[in-house]
Design a protein around this motif. Sequence first.
Motif, PDB file in Angstrom:
ATOM      1  N   LEU A 282       0.990  -1.117   0.075  1.00 37.77           N
ATOM      2  CA  LEU A 282       0.107   0.102  -0.126  1.00 37.77           C
ATOM      3  C   LEU A 282       0.917   1.318   0.132  1.00 37.77           C
ATOM      4  CD1 LEU A 282      -2.834  -1.178   2.585  1.00 37.77           C
ATOM      5  CD2 LEU A 282      -3.178  -0.307  -0.139  1.00 37.77           C
ATOM      6  N   GLN A 283       1.945   1.226   0.784  1.00 35.61           N
ATOM      7  CA  GLN A 283       2.733   2.194   0.603  1.00 35.61           C
ATOM      8  C   GLN A 283       3.576   2.682  -0.526  1.00 35.61           C
ATOM      9  OE1 GLN A 283       5.533   1.627   3.909  1.00 35.61           O
ATOM     10  NE2 GLN A 283       4.151   2.021   5.570  1.00 35.61           N
ATOM     11  N   LEU A 284       4.001   1.491  -1.185  1.00 37.65           N
ATOM     12  CA  LEU A 284       4.552   1.717  -2.590  1.00 37.65           C
ATOM     13  C   LEU A 284       3.669   2.230  -3.552  1.00 37.65           C
ATOM     14  CD1 LEU A 284       6.404  -1.837  -2.746  1.00 37.65           C
ATOM     15  CD2 LEU A 284       7.605   0.505  -2.567  1.00 37.65           C
ATOM     16  N   ILE A 285       2.366   1.614  -3.416  1.00 40.22           N
ATOM     17  CA  ILE A 285       1.179   2.131  -4.408  1.00 40.22           C
ATOM     18  C   ILE A 285       1.232   3.715  -4.095  1.00 40.22           C
ATOM     19  CG2 ILE A 285      -1.276   2.146  -4.984  1.00 40.22           C
ATOM     20  CD1 ILE A 285      -0.891  -1.010  -4.401  1.00 40.22           C
ATOM     21  N   GLY A 286       1.020   4.118  -2.819  1.00 42.35           N
ATOM     22  CA  GLY A 286       0.833   5.509  -2.476  1.00 42.35           C
ATOM     23  C   GLY A 286       1.907   6.451  -3.087  1.00 42.35           C
ATOM     24  N   ILE A 287       3.349   5.761  -3.000  1.00 43.52           N
ATOM     25  CA  ILE A 287       4.425   6.590  -3.430  1.00 43.52           C
ATOM     26  C   ILE A 287       4.467   6.807  -4.886  1.00 43.52           C
ATOM     27  CG2 ILE A 287       6.930   6.539  -3.812  1.00 43.52           C
ATOM     28  CD1 ILE A 287       6.968   5.165  -1.212  1.00 43.52           C
ATOM     29  N   ALA A 288       3.968   5.708  -5.753  1.00 43.86           N
ATOM     30  CA  ALA A 288       3.911   5.604  -7.142  1.00 43.86           C
ATOM     31  C   ALA A 288       2.875   6.348  -7.697  1.00 43.86           C
ATOM     32  CB  ALA A 288       3.586   3.970  -7.443  1.00 43.86           C
ATOM     33  N   ILE A 289       1.627   6.635  -6.744  1.00 48.64           N
ATOM     34  CA  ILE A 289       0.625   7.766  -7.210  1.00 48.64           C
ATOM     35  C   ILE A 289       1.239   9.131  -6.928  1.00 48.64           C
ATOM     36  CG2 ILE A 289      -1.619   8.566  -6.589  1.00 48.64           C
ATOM     37  CD1 ILE A 289      -2.199   5.623  -6.205  1.00 48.64           C
ATOM     38  N   PHE A 290       1.930   9.412  -5.804  1.00 53.86           N
ATOM     39  CA  PHE A 290       2.263  10.747  -5.454  1.00 53.86           C
ATOM     40  C   PHE A 290       3.259  11.248  -6.515  1.00 53.86           C
ATOM     41  CE2 PHE A 290       5.515  13.228  -3.102  1.00 53.86           C
ATOM     42  CZ  PHE A 290       4.777  14.366  -2.960  1.00 53.86           C
ATOM     43  N   PRO A 292       3.998  10.927  -9.872  1.00 54.72           N
ATOM     44  CA  PRO A 292       3.532  12.095 -11.018  1.00 54.72           C
ATOM     45  C   PRO A 292       2.906  13.183 -10.806  1.00 54.72           C
ATOM     46  CG  PRO A 292       3.002   9.441 -11.074  1.00 54.72           C
ATOM     47  CD  PRO A 292       3.447   9.695  -9.741  1.00 54.72           C
ATOM     48  N   PHE A 293       2.051  13.078  -9.628  1.00 56.43           N
ATOM     49  CA  PHE A 293       1.485  14.153  -9.083  1.00 56.43           C
ATOM     50  C   PHE A 293       2.427  15.442  -8.565  1.00 56.43           C
ATOM     51  CE2 PHE A 293      -2.304  11.570  -9.009  1.00 56.43           C
ATOM     52  CZ  PHE A 293      -3.397  12.532  -9.503  1.00 56.43           C
ATOM     53  N   PHE A 294       3.541  14.894  -7.938  1.00 56.03           N
ATOM     54  CA  PHE A 294       4.533  15.991  -7.711  1.00 56.03           C
ATOM     55  C   PHE A 294       5.074  16.580  -8.719  1.00 56.03           C
ATOM     56  CE2 PHE A 294       8.821  17.232  -6.211  1.00 56.03           C
ATOM     57  CZ  PHE A 294       8.354  18.024  -5.141  1.00 56.03           C
ATOM     58  N   PHE A 295       5.296  15.551 -10.062  1.00 53.81           N
ATOM     59  CA  PHE A 295       5.937  16.618 -11.036  1.00 53.81           C
ATOM     60  C   PHE A 295       5.080  17.467 -11.810  1.00 53.81           C
ATOM     61  CE2 PHE A 295       9.005  12.844 -11.526  1.00 53.81           C
ATOM     62  CZ  PHE A 295      10.284  13.625 -11.911  1.00 53.81           C
ATOM     63  N   CYS A 322      11.987   9.765  -7.583  1.00 56.32           N
ATOM     64  CA  CYS A 322      11.858   8.861  -8.548  1.00 56.32           C
ATOM     65  C   CYS A 322      12.941   7.863  -8.870  1.00 56.32           C
ATOM     66  CB  CYS A 322      11.872   9.597  -9.765  1.00 56.32           C
ATOM     67  SG  CYS A 322      11.251   8.696 -11.262  1.00 56.32           S
ATOM     68  N   PHE A 323      14.247   8.214  -8.604  1.00 60.99           N
ATOM     69  CA  PHE A 323      15.160   7.013  -8.694  1.00 60.99           C
ATOM     70  C   PHE A 323      15.501   6.223  -7.572  1.00 60.99           C
ATOM     71  CE2 PHE A 323      16.425   9.769 -12.415  1.00 60.99           C
ATOM     72  CZ  PHE A 323      17.164   8.955 -13.203  1.00 60.99           C
ATOM     73  N   GLU A 324      15.166   6.771  -6.461  1.00 59.84           N
ATOM     74  CA  GLU A 324      15.112   6.069  -5.019  1.00 59.84           C
ATOM     75  C   GLU A 324      13.900   5.157  -5.148  1.00 59.84           C
ATOM     76  OE1 GLU A 324      17.434   5.728  -2.762  1.00 59.84           O
ATOM     77  OE2 GLU A 324      18.798   7.215  -4.006  1.00 59.84           O
ATOM     78  N   PHE A 325      12.861   5.355  -5.484  1.00 59.88           N
ATOM     79  CA  PHE A 325      11.564   4.552  -5.608  1.00 59.88           C
ATOM     80  C   PHE A 325      11.973   3.464  -6.748  1.00 59.88           C
ATOM     81  CE2 PHE A 325       7.633   3.405  -7.666  1.00 59.88           C
ATOM     82  CZ  PHE A 325       6.862   2.996  -6.448  1.00 59.88           C
ATOM     83  N   ILE A 326      12.856   3.592  -7.956  1.00 57.85           N
ATOM     84  CA  ILE A 326      13.075   2.338  -8.705  1.00 57.85           C
ATOM     85  C   ILE A 326      14.122   1.484  -7.717  1.00 57.85           C
ATOM     86  CG2 ILE A 326      14.489   1.754 -10.748  1.00 57.85           C
ATOM     87  CD1 ILE A 326      13.554   4.419 -11.873  1.00 57.85           C
TER      88      ILE A 326
END
Length: 395
Positions: A282-290, A292-295, A322-326
């Motif tokens: 759930l946290q990963l999904i939240g980060i993945a959504i956040f 693009p919106f931040f961009f 972005c890179f740390e998420f990858i």
Amino acid sequence: MSRKIAYKQGEGNSLNRMGVIYWKNGRYNRALSLLLSSLKLREEINDELGMLKSLNDIGIIYSDQGDNVQALTYHFKAKAVAESLDDKKRTSIVLSNIGNCYLKLNKIDSALSFELQAYGIQHSLNDKNTMPNTLSILGDINYKIGNIPMALEYYRLSVSCAIENDDQSAIVDTYNSIARLFLKSSQVDSSFHYASNALKTAEAASYAEGIYNASNLLTEYYHGKNEHEEFRYYKIAIAARDSMFNAARIKEIQTLSFNEAERQQAIAAEKKREAEKRIIDLQLIGIAIFIPFFFLFLLMLSKSRIHRRIIEFMSVVSLLMCFEFITLLLHPLVQRISNHLPVIELLILITLAAILVPLHHRLTRWLHDKLAHLSDHPAKIPAASTPKMRKIRNH
């Protein structure tokens, strides 16, 4: 047949019923083995009603073995399932068994509370099939607190219901309770009558616990009166006890209990891991959504009159995220590939860094220039149109 056609629910039902038969015959080790197998199978297919039955029956086995603390563990699990299914009849059965365990642990107030709850449900449902056992235990509770008339009344009602439903084991248990009450009250002839009937009924039903309790009462009745009869009933009691509690069977039950405890711990650990994984996902999904919106937010800011340094800083932060998420997403895969070997894991991470770090620098530079350029050239605001002056004629 169930195994042949891969019908797991039927297999679980058969295992449970065989376990009950072995329990009635005093083969507690074999009964417990079958009931635990039934429980495991029912858990695999999420058969909640089946799990309820297995948990309750396992609790009875432990109670008959004298381990009422362990019995309560299974009965309370059964109670939770019964309540979740809103099955009032089976809830009342479990409540009655819980009360019986508390009675054996000499916790009279708790025993009375649970038995009255069970009786209240059974009475409201007019469920005379399950009522004999509850009435008999209420009689035992009143006998324990010294209310003999009330105890006898409950016993009478229990026997009446049990005879009506042809419940042989309930008849035996209540007859034995009445015989014990009369023996302690020095009404020995009445005690002999009920104990004899209990033994006869128990032998006809092959009910080992009933045979053991009745023959013990008859041994006590003949003590000091008739040595031959005393010894005869004593031998019956010893044979019944050995069939239920010999050393080999007790050891097998202890082994089964230990293995089941380990299995339950493994199930609990797996559920904990699944819950933790669910939170991480759930946290990963939240980060993945956040991200693009931040961009998008950053692009909108770049067109405003925000200070250039702030935009530069935010652009670096966005790329870092972005890179740390990858890296975060790839790390579990790296651990699986390397099999947690530090040397291999290090080599893989170095390779990833060799690819990601230069890419990060290039994108940082590009985004910095792009956003800075946008911030230096805000959108032109069209000039307000000047109204044309009308010529005023002088008249």
